[in-house]
Design an enzyme around this catalytic site. Structure first.
Site, PDB file in Angstrom:
ATOM      1  N   ASP A 176       0.849  -1.196   0.000  1.00 39.05           N
ATOM      2  CA  ASP A 176       0.000   0.000   0.000  1.00 39.05           C
ATOM      3  C   ASP A 176       0.878   1.238   0.000  1.00 39.05           C
ATOM      4  O   ASP A 176       2.085   1.180   0.274  1.00 39.05           O
ATOM      5  CB  ASP A 176      -1.020   0.007   1.142  1.00 39.05           C
ATOM      6  N   ASN A 184      -4.658  12.745  -0.553  1.00 36.37           N
ATOM      7  CA  ASN A 184      -6.091  12.989  -0.774  1.00 36.37           C
ATOM      8  C   ASN A 184      -6.566  14.223  -0.024  1.00 36.37           C
ATOM      9  O   ASN A 184      -7.287  15.067  -0.573  1.00 36.37           O
ATOM     10  CB  ASN A 184      -6.913  11.771  -0.322  1.00 36.37           C
ATOM     11  N   ASP A 193      -6.794  10.016  -7.283  1.00 39.26           N
ATOM     12  CA  ASP A 193      -7.118   9.043  -8.333  1.00 39.26           C
ATOM     13  C   ASP A 193      -6.016   8.981  -9.381  1.00 39.26           C
ATOM     14  O   ASP A 193      -5.667   7.893  -9.871  1.00 39.26           O
ATOM     15  CB  ASP A 193      -8.446   9.398  -8.994  1.00 39.26           C
ATOM     16  N   ASP A 219      -5.809   2.268  -1.331  1.00 38.56           N
ATOM     17  CA  ASP A 219      -4.436   2.239  -1.852  1.00 38.56           C
ATOM     18  C   ASP A 219      -3.787   0.885  -1.603  1.00 38.56           C
ATOM     19  O   ASP A 219      -2.570   0.789  -1.508  1.00 38.56           O
ATOM     20  CB  ASP A 219      -3.605   3.356  -1.200  1.00 38.56           C
TER      21      ASP A 219
END
Length: 295
Positions: A176, A184, A193, A219
């Site tokens: 991850d 974000n 994104d 993620d």
């Protein structure tokens, strides 16, 4: 002369009967093939059925199908001296190409036989391709185009089964992104994104064609490495480190990645293998957190 006329008429009648019988046999054969092809939407099974019919007309060592959606090779196929390719169309719609590996040219008679059975497979093949596409979409992460968790579960089970049969090794990599939530929160979900899409592209560049990549959501990512070795996993790690710094977008937002890796053992099931990789990922992330806290 009368006797000769009777014999002539008998011969003519027999010829007519044989032609009619052959026509009925051919029609029955076509109906039987179509009926068999309509029993499955699985492309591999479809070509297994079709290949048995095609083998009645030509001797081939390999059969291959290619379309914009998928490529299929009949099990056991091998190359020969020549390859004969046919284009498959249904009402002017391109379906794909079917190719045969052969050692000698196809006669005109058998060429026509193949064209006939190609017409029979068109509708079942189109239906199977549409089903395959629907299943692929159901197994695909919509943002990155990678496999989703459902597809991961299926592929991991398949890979472990094959490894047990062939005494091979399966490696599992879980990863991850580090500090993804901060990206974000700071730059917005649109940028987040873009980061995920770019990271998916990076992963594709880091693995072999035989490896499978998945996104679980958020993620979190996974890679199934078949015929795995420590060297293969080291190559993935090394390539990923280089790609993260050379990709303009990922370098701009200083995207990092933690990885947890493990190998399947003979006592594993899907759950135990996944748990071990997940624990390895957790340990690396904890080590990363300690290093960050010392800075």
């Amino acid at each position: 002369m009368q006797t000769l006329n009777i014999l002539d008429n008998t011969t003519s009648t027999l010829d007519t009967y044989n032609a009619l019988a052959n026509s009925i046999t051919a029609n029955n054969s076509r109906a039987s093939l179509l009926e068999q092809l309509q029993t499955t939407l699985d492309l591999d099974k479809l070509f297994d059925i079709f290949s048995m019919e095609a083998a009645r007309y030509i001797k081939f060592s390999g059969l291959y199908f290619k379309s914009p959606l998928v490529s299929k090779t009949l099990r056991g196929s091998r190359k020969s001296k020549h390859e004969r390719q046919f284009e498959l169309k249904l009402n002017d719609e391109f379906i794909g190409t079917i190719s045969y590996s052969i050692n000698k040219p196809i006669s005109m008679h058998h060429f026509k036989d193949l064209q006939r059975i190609h017409q029979i497979i068109l509708y079942p093949l189109k239906n199977a391709l549409q089903y395959h596409q629907a299943m692929q979409l159901a197994m695909q992460d919509s943002l990155t185009g990678l496999g989703n968790r459902r597809y991961f579960d299926e592929q991991l089970k398949r890979a472990m089964h094959n490894a047990n049969r062939h005494h091979a090794h399966v490696g599992l990599v879980l990863g991850d992104l580090n500090k993804f939530k901060a990206i974000n929160d700071t730059y917005g979900h649109s940028v987040g994104d873009q980061v995920l899409v770019q990271f998916a592209q990076v992963l594709r560049a880091c693995v072999r064609d035989s490896d499978s990549i998945f996104r679980f959501g958020g993620d979190e990512f996974a890679i199934i490495v078949e015929n795995a070795s420590e060297y293969a996993l080291d190559v993935i790690r090394s390539r990923l480190d280089k790609q993260l710094t050379s990709n303009p977008l990922l370098a701009k937002y200083q995207v990092g990645c933690s990885l947890g890796t493990t190998f399947m053992n003979r006592a594993d099931n899907e759950h135990s293998l996944f748990e071990r990789a997940d624990q390895a990922l957790y340990r690396q992330k904890m080590n990363m957190s300690k290093r960050f806290s010392l800075v």
